[in-house]
Design an enzyme around this catalytic site. Structure first.
Site, short mmCIF file in Angstrom:
data_model
loop_
_atom_site.label_atom_id
_atom_site.label_comp_id
_atom_site.label_asym_id
_atom_site.label_seq_id
_atom_site.Cartn_x
_atom_site.Cartn_y
_atom_site.Cartn_z
CG HIS A 10 -7.75 -21.29 -24.86
ND1 HIS A 10 -7.51 -21.08 -23.68
CD2 HIS A 10 -8.01 -22.43 -25.03
CE1 HIS A 10 -7.44 -22.07 -23.02
NE2 HIS A 10 -7.80 -22.98 -23.77
CG ASP B 105 -0.72 -26.21 -24.50
OD1 ASP B 105 -0.92 -27.28 -24.11
OD2 ASP B 105 -1.97 -25.17 -24.60
CD GLU C 206 -5.86 -17.94 -22.33
OE1 GLU C 206 -7.08 -18.49 -22.92
OE2 GLU C 206 -5.76 -18.57 -21.33
CG ASN D 195 -10.85 -18.38 -23.41
OD1 ASN D 195 -10.73 -19.35 -24.30
ND2 ASN D 195 -9.90 -17.79 -22.63
P1 PGA Z 1 -10.70 -29.08 -22.46
O1 PGA Z 1 -9.66 -27.84 -22.79
O2 PGA Z 1 -10.46 -30.27 -23.61
O3 PGA Z 1 -10.24 -29.68 -21.00
O4 PGA Z 1 -12.08 -28.75 -22.54
C1 PGA Z 1 -9.41 -27.49 -24.01
C2 PGA Z 1 -8.69 -26.20 -24.17
O5 PGA Z 1 -8.64 -25.53 -23.04
O6 PGA Z 1 -8.05 -25.95 -24.92
#
Ligand code: PGA
Length: 245
Positions: free
Chosen positions: A138, A67, A143, A136
């Site tokens: 995702h 992304d 999302e 969450n």
């Molecule tokens: P993080 O994010 O590795 O910074 O916890 C993971 C994500 O949001 O996919």
């Protein structure tokens, strides 16, 4: 699905790097899907060490990032392009023309999404996709929703994601509200998946994703339907699993 529980972040990072390195050694022309965020930083550090110390080469590897924020210039210090070069690409021998990251500044974002999906297809698909996990649930920036998005698309970030990512910005109002992300269908078409999670904040999402119902309200739960998933967790992220090994 194979679930491996490491003692802590450092062990998770080493195991993840070994998993990727083994695949790249066996398949020097591998097509890798790569994440950003805090979770994979240790994995990238270990891969850089293996590149320097034990001949691990990415010369013929192709990469696709999951992304990119919409609206951040490629050289912006919070763009995922910048992150990938700073934390990984500039320290290894990957070739620039084999690096693919969605262009969040494209004039026509819809066209950019179609183009990105075409590039994945033309590369023969992704062999090994490494994923982090949002608090969450995702994966990429897919999302929680009422459906699973099929392909690369523009998405609005959840308020919880904006808050989680604000730690990388000076002020929360600087966090972009939109991104381009590979879709859930694109992730499910990858031949192998490596899911990483570390820390207590991920424990609920991990237990829901791996042991709860498959639902687009917890996007990572779809991985229960993928035939080749390895999950590497640290003990804190695994703490709410009932069946962890
Ligand atoms: P993080 O994010 O590795 O910074 O916890 C993971 C994500 O949001 O996919």
């Amino acid at each position: 699905m194979k679930i491996i529980v490491a003692a802590d972040y450092d062990e998770m990072s080493k195991l993840a790097a070994n998993h990727v390195a083994q695949w790249v050694r066996q398949n020097p022309k591998a097509v890798l899907g790569l994440p950003t965020g805090g979770t994979p930083l240790g994995m990238y550090r270990n891969l850089i060490e293996m590149h320097r110390g034990s001949n691990l080469s990415f010369k013929d590897v192709t990469t696709f990032n999951l992304d990119e924020y919409v609206g951040l210039e490629p050289h912006h210090s919070n763009s995922y392009r910048y992150y990938m070069y700073e934390n990984f690409f500039k320290h290894i021998d990957v070739q620039e023309h084999n690096v693919n990251i969605p262009d969040g500044t494209a004039e026509d974002l819809e066209q950019e999404c179609i183009h990105y999906e075409d590039k994945i297809r033309n590369a023969g698909g992704i062999d090994l996709m490494v994923l982090g996990l949002g608090n969450n649930g995702h994966i990429g920036f897919n999302e929680p929703s009422d459906r699973f998005p099929a392909t690369t698309h523009v998405t609005k970030l959840d308020e919880s994601t904006v808050q989680a990512n604000a730690r990388f910005f000076e002020r929360i109002d600087q966090v972009p509200r939109y991104s381009i992300t590979i879709g859930i269908g694109s992730i499910m078409r990858c031949r192998r998946i490596l899911l990483l999670a570390s820390g207590k904040a991920k424990a609920r999402a991990i237990s829901a994703a791996l042991e709860g119902p498959v639902t687009p309200s917890l996007p990572a739960s779809i991985l229960q339907f993928h035939p080749d998933v390895t999950v590497i967790l640290d003990a804190e992220a695994a703490s709410k699993l009932t069946n962890a090994v």
